[in-house]
Design an enzyme around this catalytic site. Structure first.
Site, PDB file in Angstrom:
ATOM      1  NE  ARG A 447      -1.739  -0.849   3.853  1.00  0.00           N
ATOM      2  CZ  ARG A 447      -0.841  -1.653   4.396  1.00  0.00           C
ATOM      3  NH1 ARG A 447      -0.628  -2.842   3.865  1.00  0.00           N
ATOM      4  NH2 ARG A 447      -0.158  -1.300   5.463  1.00  0.00           N
ATOM      5  CB  CYS A 564     -17.297 -14.806  34.075  1.00  0.00           C
ATOM      6  SG  CYS A 564     -18.607 -13.821  33.325  1.00  0.00           S
TER       7      CYS A 564
END
Length: 977
Positions: A447, A564
């Protein structure tokens, strides 16, 4: 990417693969493109297409290099003009350098109305620029008639106007119209009705449109829908209707759906003449030329040709006046957009343009009555094309400009090219200051077109500066290797900003943008910001006292995955990838760093031993000595540790969780504990014949070896050698614990602060004695996650660990490419979007320099190569307060001054993190009588501070409104700022 082997060079194409996908990349590697016209627009497209990685490109042009070309074609040099080389001969080798996998050849044969077009039959896409309408129509008709049809694209740039036309055949199937990645959405309920209504869990928006289809999976109860594809009818952002479910079993719980990508067919007609684009083409056909620059007579002729259609007469006159000119930013913008259409034509990826696209920049043209016609006449230099569009006075203003560009990656390279073509900063007191601390990597070459393979590991800023100088030797570029942040404010101080005209950011993160914006705001300097993600892009122009600042708006924070969920209840592949990434950080970064930190604080192991023997508790000692006692000393030990980690992660953790929460566990309301989105784990035994198990062992062992500087050979990595070591590993017997920690509160305390019990102290002392006797090396080598080095094993570890955990929880695993993107937080990128965005930024730069009216400025948004405008939302002022000679100016005086001068009721005054005045705070009312000098306590050399002033809302009960920053100057012996 080699077309014959079809292997994708991930080190070069990794960011682009995430935009296009491997199927499209393979199609490009088999496609040949013919591109005619090596002017400013043509060279932009050549650059973008070659960087993308097609099989072959033929560059066609019949013209010779002229001085004029130096202002629009960044691959033509002064020596090419002097030697009268053909344009195609000059640019071909330079374009070829951009990508070693693309074969680039050239042609200078005539392409006219009587040319035999059969030679075009070998190409999959044909592009014409700088071609007459009659020739475009003839070539288009030939391409349209072929079987299969050759994709045709016509592009024109006339001064301030550009257009693109696409014809991809009678029917063109697009496999993926949007390019968006489908998400798994969990289900709250499905009604037993006709039609059945699906509701998303937790009011999560489904993002669907009526007519799209979804596939259902893991639904309990109404199992008949699993694996079926159902068209949807959207009822709300959180619900939709499907087919008749009245005869199916009742929905029980769980399940999710995923949008199904269905191909879409687009139909194209050959190019037809219509009123919206006829006038200029007709003028050329009648006069065999374009309208002359600034010629009023030609403008009237062109206007007369549009009489039958309602047109903007001012636009027609501006088009006539500038048609011979070239506006490089506009060529860059449309070159990026048109190049993306080429990739769509080849790959069938993303919805194509149907069929015309027009873009003008009439706002950059000064009204002719306000300037003389001579302003636009050629002067025989490289800026004649630009001069025809914006005039000599604006060219001179650009030459005098001093710009600070922060970042020199993909957008930065494109911006420097635009600066060179515009002549931004030619005088000695002007020029560009370019800052980027990074080095060039191979993945940048796809790029960042100013860089070549021999530049790898060289600084971006200095290399880009040298390459820009090749485009325009008169450009003044000062390259720095610093980071722009609070630590470098001694370099980039207020005095530095005072010498600037504007600032351009070419950054890849929000925090850096916010910092630069704050510096521009406090120093009253315009800021041009931009960014891309895949084929999406944006630009934002920030002008003091005119527009909102970057910090005036904030995107919602990125949602974090609950602890969790990561620890015990993953439900989607992103959870397992993040878990694996966290394991990498903990095992190979955090713990080794903590270990080194401890021994830097306690440099003598003997002293540590003596202090522990004396009963002294040392912070972090237990964890450090635990690591020391388990430290491997040879390669076989690393294999053993990896095997024990496998047992812990993929068997014992699952057994423990199922022991604590058996499959029939129910909650207080009677519902099952294990229901969607919770998935019960399924532990499995180690199997060396499973390639995923083997990859985990080897990659984990390699990383431990890297930390402890243990050498190994290629032979040690063989299956035979690893099997031999594993056969001797003793796996301790598993004993379930009666305690389980599954929530945030259950996280272990910081190991650096973990106190030692008396028993642990005795054990630690014993381990330290043994360690001192056997190994005096107390430093290790923490790793840093490096996603772009395929040889280091980092991505291998995360991919295998994530896939194994996904298997344990029955989650569809991700391949290595997707895992690398998520774990490495890689932003998908492609040169076409980068070029377009940088061109649009440069267009706004001209307006800023020219002091244009507010209405002329635009924020641009690009999505899937389709371009649209956005609007400004508020005006943001920076207020300046200065009270010369008033050392006794109090806080009350300050509040009254704000009240009287600006008509707002100040309610709170803050300096940085220090609250100068908050009415509800005890004792703050007494501060009103104190002087500003006493409250702020500035250093002797501090001339001002920036304060935040909040003011009362218009309606009672609303929160106080944050006001714009206020710069408060301190007077020193009556001096003025």
């Amino acid at each position: 990417m080699a077309a014959d082997s079809m292997e994708i060079d991930d080190s070069l194409y990794s960011r682009q693969r995430y935009v296009l996908g491997d199927s499209a990349m393979h199609q490009m590697a088999q496609s040949s493109v013919f591109l005619s016209g090596m002017g400013g627009l043509g060279i932009e497209m050549a650059k973008n297409i070659v960087l993308a990685g097609v099989k072959a490109v033929t560059l066609h042009d019949t013209k010779q290099c002229e001085t004029w070309d130096l202002g629009s074609n960044f691959f033509i040099r002064q020596e090419d003009v002097l030697s009268q080389r053909r344009r195609v001969e000059a640019v071909c080798p330079r374009v070829a350098e951009l990508n070693p996998y693309v074969h680039v050849d050239m042609s200078s044969s005539a392409l006219a109305d009587n040319t035999d077009l059969s030679f075009l039959g070998k190409y999959q896409c044909v592009i014409l620029t700088e071609a007459r309408l009659s020739l475009q129509k003839r070539v288009n008709e030939f391409c349209h008639s072929q079987r299969p049809p050759i994709r045709f694209i016509g592009c024109d740039a006339y001064g301030i106007c550009v257009r693109v036309f696409c014809d991809f055949g009678e029917e063109f199937e697009v496999s993926d119209p949007t390019g968006e990645e489908p998400k798994e959405i969990f289900i709250q309920s499905i009604t037993q009705d006709n039609p059945g209504v699906v509701t998303c869990m937790d009011n999560q928006p489904h993002g669907l449109q009526t007519g799209q289809s979804v596939v259902f999976r893991e639904v309990n109860g109404m199992v008949e829908v699993n694996g079926t594809t159902q068209p949807v009818s959207v009822l709300s952002p959180y619900s939709f209707a499907i087919g008749d479910t009245s005869q199916l079993q009742p929905y029980a719980h769980g399940g999710f759906f995923v949008m199904v990508k269905t191909p879409k067919t687009y139909r194209f007609a050959p190019l037809q003449i219509h009123a919206a684009m006829l006038a200029l083409d007709t003028f050329q056909e009648q006069h065999s030329r374009l309208p002359n620059t600034g010629c009023l007579q030609d403008a009237e002729v062109l206007l007369k040709l549009t009489e039958e259609a309602p047109v903007n007469t001012e636009l027609v006159r501006c088009l006539s006046r500038t048609a011979r000119g070239t506006l490089p930013p506009l060529a860059a913008a449309v070159g990026g957009l048109a190049s993306q259409e080429v990739l769509k034509a080849i790959t069938g990826k993303f919805a194509p343009l149907q069929q015309w696209f027009y873009l003008d920049a009439i706002e950059v043209v000064k009204p002719l009555q306000s300037v003389s016609a001579e302003e636009f006449f050629p002067r025989g230099d490289r800026y004649d094309g630009l001069r025809a569009c914006i005039g000599e006075s604006m060219c001179v203003e650009l030459h005098k400009l001093r710009v600070f560009m922060v970042g020199c990656g993909a957008i930065g390279c494109e911006m420097l090219k635009n600066f060179a073509l515009l002549g931004v900063g030619l005088a000695k007191s002007s020029g560009e200051v370019v800052v980027d601390p990074d080095l060039i990597e191979k993945s940048n070459l796809n790029r960042q077109f100013l860089f070549r393979p021999h530049h790898i590991q060289k600084p971006k800023s200095t290399t880009a500066a040298e390459a820009t100088h090749d485009i325009n030797p008169d450009l003044q570029v000062d390259a720095h290797l610093n980071k722009v942040c609070p630590a470098t404010e001694s370099i980039y101080n207020d005095s530095f900003y005072s010498r600037l005209n504007l600032v351009v950011t070419a950054l890849d993160n929000v925090e850096a943008r916010r910092y630069v914006d704050s510096r521009c705001l406090s120093n009253q300097r315009p800021l041009l910001d931009s960014g891309t993600m895949g084929t999406k892009g944006h630009t934002e122009i920030i002008v003091p006292n005119l527009t909102e600042s970057y910090n005036s708006h904030r995107d919602p924070p990125e949602e974090e995955i609950p602890f969790c969920t990561l620890k015990s209840f993953p439900s989607v592949i992103e959870h397992t990838i993040q878990w694996a990434r966290d394991k990498f950080e903990n095992l190979f970064v955090h713990k080794p760093s903590m270990y080194n930190s401890f021994w830097q604080t306690h440099s003598s192991a003997d002293v540590v031993l003596q202090r522990m023997q004396a009963g002294e508790s040392l912070e972090g000692a237990f964890q450090v000595i635990k690591l020391l006692s388990k430290r491997p000393s040879q390669w076989e030990h690393c294999i053993t540790i990896a095997r024990l980690k496998f047992e812990k992660y993929f068997k014992r953790k699952a057994l423990q969780l199922l022991h604590s929460f058996p499959l029939d566990t129910r909650l207080k309301d009677g519902s099952l504990f294990w229901q969607s989105p919770k998935r019960p784990p399924a532990p499995f035994d180690f199997d060396l014949n499973d390639s995923l198990h083997f990859t985990f062992i080897v990659s984990t062992a390699r990383l431990f070896a890297g930390i402890y500087n243990i050498s190994y050979s290629e032979k040690d990595l063989s299956e035979e050698a690893v099997t031999r070591v594993l056969s001797d590993v003793k796996i301790p017997e598993y004993r379930p614990s009666e305690k389980v920690k599954t929530n945030e509160a259950a996280k272990k305390p910081d190991s650096m602060k973990m106190p030692l019990s008396s028993e642990e102290e005795r054990e630690a002392i014993t381990q330290l004695e043994q360690a001192i006797a056997t190994d005096s090396r107390l430093q290790v080598s923490p790793l840093q996650f490096e996603k772009d080095d395929d040889s280091n094993g980092h991505v291998d570890f995360v991919t295998s660990a994530s896939a194994l955990r996904a298997r344990m929880y029955a989650i569809e695993p991700a391949d290595r490419l997707k895992t690398k993107r998520i774990a490495g937080k890689i932003i998908p990128a492609i040169a076409t979007a980068t070029a377009a965005v940088a061109g649009l930024v440069a267009l706004e730069l001209i307006k800023v320099v020219g002091g244009y009216e507010f209405e002329s400025f635009k924020n641009w948004h690009i999505r899937n190569s389709l371009i649209s405008l956005s609007h400004f939302y508020l005006i943001q002022h920076l207020l300046f307060f200065y009270f010369p000679g008033m050392m006794d100016f109090t806080l009350s005086d300050f509040m009254n001054a704000v009240r009287e001068k600006y008509g707002i009721e100040p309610t709170m005054v803050v300096h940085g993190v220090k609250m100068l005045y908050v009415p509800v705070m005890p004792g703050h009312s007494k501060r009103l009588k104190l002087t500003m000098q006493k409250l702020i306590k500035p250093s002797v050399d501090r001339r001002y501070v920036d304060l935040t002033v909040s003011f009362a809302p218009e309606a009672d009960g609303d929160d106080d409104l944050p006001g714009p920053p206020v710069r408060y100057f301190f007077s020193r012996n009556g001096e003025t700022p």
